[in-house]
Each structure stands twice: as structure tokens, then as C-alpha cells.
Design a protein around this motif. Structure first.
Motif, PDB file in Angstrom:
ATOM      1  N   LEU A  20       2.428   7.487  -9.464  1.00 34.27           N
ATOM      2  CA  LEU A  20       2.173   8.054  -8.095  1.00 34.27           C
ATOM      3  C   LEU A  20       1.430   9.305  -8.200  1.00 34.27           C
ATOM      4  O   LEU A  20       0.460   9.196  -7.414  1.00 34.27           O
ATOM      5  CB  LEU A  20       3.486   8.503  -7.577  1.00 34.27           C
ATOM      6  CG  LEU A  20       3.529   8.775  -6.185  1.00 34.27           C
ATOM      7  CD1 LEU A  20       2.954   7.868  -5.039  1.00 34.27           C
ATOM      8  CD2 LEU A  20       5.051   9.404  -5.798  1.00 34.27           C
ATOM      9  N   TYR A  21       1.687  10.149  -9.113  1.00 29.01           N
ATOM     10  CA  TYR A  21       0.718  11.240  -9.130  1.00 29.01           C
ATOM     11  C   TYR A  21      -0.861  10.600  -9.549  1.00 29.01           C
ATOM     12  O   TYR A  21      -1.851  11.101  -8.906  1.00 29.01           O
ATOM     13  CB  TYR A  21       1.221  12.126 -10.335  1.00 29.01           C
ATOM     14  CG  TYR A  21       2.130  13.035 -10.034  1.00 29.01           C
ATOM     15  CD1 TYR A  21       2.224  13.648  -8.556  1.00 29.01           C
ATOM     16  CD2 TYR A  21       3.223  13.353 -10.981  1.00 29.01           C
ATOM     17  CE1 TYR A  21       3.338  14.541  -8.030  1.00 29.01           C
ATOM     18  CE2 TYR A  21       4.080  14.070 -10.456  1.00 29.01           C
ATOM     19  CZ  TYR A  21       4.176  14.536  -9.018  1.00 29.01           C
ATOM     20  OH  TYR A  21       5.357  15.381  -8.820  1.00 29.01           O
ATOM     21  N   ILE A  66      11.896   6.244 -13.639  1.00 29.79           N
ATOM     22  CA  ILE A  66      11.482   7.165 -12.765  1.00 29.79           C
ATOM     23  C   ILE A  66      10.393   8.037 -13.125  1.00 29.79           C
ATOM     24  O   ILE A  66       9.705   8.278 -12.568  1.00 29.79           O
ATOM     25  CB  ILE A  66      12.817   7.789 -12.279  1.00 29.79           C
ATOM     26  CG1 ILE A  66      13.907   6.858 -11.766  1.00 29.79           C
ATOM     27  CG2 ILE A  66      12.304   8.879 -11.210  1.00 29.79           C
ATOM     28  CD1 ILE A  66      15.076   7.401 -11.272  1.00 29.79           C
ATOM     29  N   TYR A  67      10.376   8.529 -14.197  1.00 25.77           N
ATOM     30  CA  TYR A  67       9.187   9.551 -14.699  1.00 25.77           C
ATOM     31  C   TYR A  67       8.165   8.722 -14.952  1.00 25.77           C
ATOM     32  O   TYR A  67       7.076   9.173 -14.497  1.00 25.77           O
ATOM     33  CB  TYR A  67       9.820  10.060 -16.141  1.00 25.77           C
ATOM     34  CG  TYR A  67       8.816  11.119 -16.513  1.00 25.77           C
ATOM     35  CD1 TYR A  67       8.824  12.187 -16.079  1.00 25.77           C
ATOM     36  CD2 TYR A  67       7.772  10.944 -17.580  1.00 25.77           C
ATOM     37  CE1 TYR A  67       7.717  13.215 -16.355  1.00 25.77           C
ATOM     38  CE2 TYR A  67       6.776  11.717 -17.735  1.00 25.77           C
ATOM     39  CZ  TYR A  67       6.947  12.816 -17.244  1.00 25.77           C
ATOM     40  OH  TYR A  67       5.868  13.975 -17.864  1.00 25.77           O
ATOM     41  N   ALA A  68       8.129   7.616 -15.278  1.00 32.38           N
ATOM     42  CA  ALA A  68       6.866   6.775 -15.120  1.00 32.38           C
ATOM     43  C   ALA A  68       6.528   6.245 -13.883  1.00 32.38           C
ATOM     44  O   ALA A  68       5.349   6.428 -13.678  1.00 32.38           O
ATOM     45  CB  ALA A  68       6.987   5.368 -16.225  1.00 32.38           C
ATOM     46  N   THR A  69       7.374   6.242 -13.114  1.00 30.52           N
ATOM     47  CA  THR A  69       6.888   5.772 -11.559  1.00 30.52           C
ATOM     48  C   THR A  69       6.285   7.115 -11.028  1.00 30.52           C
ATOM     49  O   THR A  69       5.407   7.055 -10.398  1.00 30.52           O
ATOM     50  CB  THR A  69       8.294   5.455 -10.774  1.00 30.52           C
ATOM     51  OG1 THR A  69       8.753   4.350 -11.478  1.00 30.52           O
ATOM     52  CG2 THR A  69       7.781   5.173  -9.270  1.00 30.52           C
ATOM     53  N   LEU A 117      -4.094  11.116  -7.097  1.00 32.54           N
ATOM     54  CA  LEU A 117      -5.252  11.984  -7.521  1.00 32.54           C
ATOM     55  C   LEU A 117      -6.544  10.984  -7.618  1.00 32.54           C
ATOM     56  O   LEU A 117      -7.722  11.307  -7.278  1.00 32.54           O
ATOM     57  CB  LEU A 117      -5.140  12.789  -8.829  1.00 32.54           C
ATOM     58  CG  LEU A 117      -4.151  13.737  -9.061  1.00 32.54           C
ATOM     59  CD1 LEU A 117      -3.799  14.027 -10.483  1.00 32.54           C
ATOM     60  CD2 LEU A 117      -4.694  15.010  -8.226  1.00 32.54           C
ATOM     61  N   SER A 118      -6.270  10.091  -7.754  1.00 29.86           N
ATOM     62  CA  SER A 118      -7.513   8.785  -7.805  1.00 29.86           C
ATOM     63  C   SER A 118      -7.968   8.763  -6.534  1.00 29.86           C
ATOM     64  O   SER A 118      -9.298   8.133  -6.229  1.00 29.86           O
ATOM     65  CB  SER A 118      -7.195   7.450  -8.330  1.00 29.86           C
ATOM     66  OG  SER A 118      -6.079   6.704  -7.601  1.00 29.86           O
ATOM     67  N   LEU A 119      -7.166   8.739  -5.368  1.00 30.51           N
ATOM     68  CA  LEU A 119      -7.698   8.684  -3.983  1.00 30.51           C
ATOM     69  C   LEU A 119      -8.486   9.512  -3.475  1.00 30.51           C
ATOM     70  O   LEU A 119      -9.237   9.583  -2.469  1.00 30.51           O
ATOM     71  CB  LEU A 119      -6.460   8.515  -3.014  1.00 30.51           C
ATOM     72  CG  LEU A 119      -5.614   7.344  -3.138  1.00 30.51           C
ATOM     73  CD1 LEU A 119      -4.477   7.281  -2.232  1.00 30.51           C
ATOM     74  CD2 LEU A 119      -6.407   6.087  -2.924  1.00 30.51           C
ATOM     75  N   LEU A 120      -8.653  10.712  -4.261  1.00 27.36           N
ATOM     76  CA  LEU A 120      -9.387  12.186  -3.631  1.00 27.36           C
ATOM     77  C   LEU A 120     -10.862  11.702  -4.116  1.00 27.36           C
ATOM     78  O   LEU A 120     -11.030  11.645  -5.185  1.00 27.36           O
ATOM     79  CB  LEU A 120      -8.919  13.099  -4.312  1.00 27.36           C
ATOM     80  CG  LEU A 120      -7.357  13.534  -3.804  1.00 27.36           C
ATOM     81  CD1 LEU A 120      -6.935  14.807  -4.700  1.00 27.36           C
ATOM     82  CD2 LEU A 120      -7.089  13.627  -2.273  1.00 27.36           C
ATOM     83  N   LEU A 172      -2.527  21.536  -6.902  1.00 28.86           N
ATOM     84  CA  LEU A 172      -0.852  21.327  -6.060  1.00 28.86           C
ATOM     85  C   LEU A 172       0.015  20.545  -6.830  1.00 28.86           C
ATOM     86  O   LEU A 172       1.176  20.797  -7.115  1.00 28.86           O
ATOM     87  CB  LEU A 172      -1.133  21.001  -4.839  1.00 28.86           C
ATOM     88  CG  LEU A 172      -1.562  22.291  -3.958  1.00 28.86           C
ATOM     89  CD1 LEU A 172      -2.253  21.869  -2.537  1.00 28.86           C
ATOM     90  CD2 LEU A 172      -1.239  23.326  -3.828  1.00 28.86           C
ATOM     91  N   VAL A 173      -0.676  19.357  -7.340  1.00 27.01           N
ATOM     92  CA  VAL A 173       0.308  18.196  -7.738  1.00 27.01           C
ATOM     93  C   VAL A 173       0.499  18.707  -9.261  1.00 27.01           C
ATOM     94  O   VAL A 173       1.819  18.609  -9.720  1.00 27.01           O
ATOM     95  CB  VAL A 173      -0.615  17.085  -7.978  1.00 27.01           C
ATOM     96  CG1 VAL A 173      -0.174  16.008  -8.960  1.00 27.01           C
ATOM     97  CG2 VAL A 173      -0.775  16.273  -6.595  1.00 27.01           C
TER      98      VAL A 173
END
Length: 79
Positions: free
Chosen positions: A29-30, A22-25, A34-37, A49-50
Motif C-alpha cells: 500500500l505504501y 499484513i506487513y506485506a500488504t 508513493l507511485s501515484l505521486l 510523511l509516509v
């Protein structure tokens, strides 16, 4: 020596219950968010914020998971 065995067993239980998965997931996700910005100003604002929300979310996750592990191992019964 006892501390080393305790830490080893703690890591083993956390892996068994999927903490690291879950931590890796969440980390992936983070990184994806961040890559979409694209805009530099939006990237710095949303990255802040993240990064500020990450320790809080993961801290609550690991504390809750630890309590569930203790309850599963019946460590809270005093009888």
C-alpha cells in the motif's frame, strides 16, 4: 539453544496469526501510494510523511499483536 527455539516459535506464531501478510500488504500500500505521486515536490513531502508514519503504525501493530498472542496463550494469568 533455548533462545533460538524461542525466536523460531515466535516467528512461527507471528506467521500463523498473519503478521507478515499484513506487513506485506501495508508495504505494498505504501509503495502504491508513493507511485501515484507525480509532482517532485509533492512526492518528497508525502514520501517523508509516509516514511515517518510507517514505524509508528507498524510498531503499534506489532505490539498489539504480541499482546493478543500472549493473551491467547494465557500468559497473563497468574493462577
Amino acid at each position: 539453544m533455548r533462545l533460538l527455539r524461542t525466536v523460531k516459535n515466535d516467528i512461527r506464531y507471528q506467521a500463523w496469526y498473519g503478521f507478515y501478510l499484513i506487513y506485506a500488504t501495508l508495504t505494498a500500500l505504501y509503495i502504491f501510494v508513493l507511485s501515484l505521486l507525480d509532482h517532485p515536490h509533492a512526492r518528497s513531502l508525502e514520501a517523508a510523511l509516509v516514511l515517518l508514519s510507517d514505524p509508528a503504525v507498524l510498531g503499534f501493530f506489532f505490539i498489539g499483536g504480541s499482546v493478543l498472542l500472549e493473551m491467547d496463550a494465557d500468559l497473563h494469568s497468574y493462577a
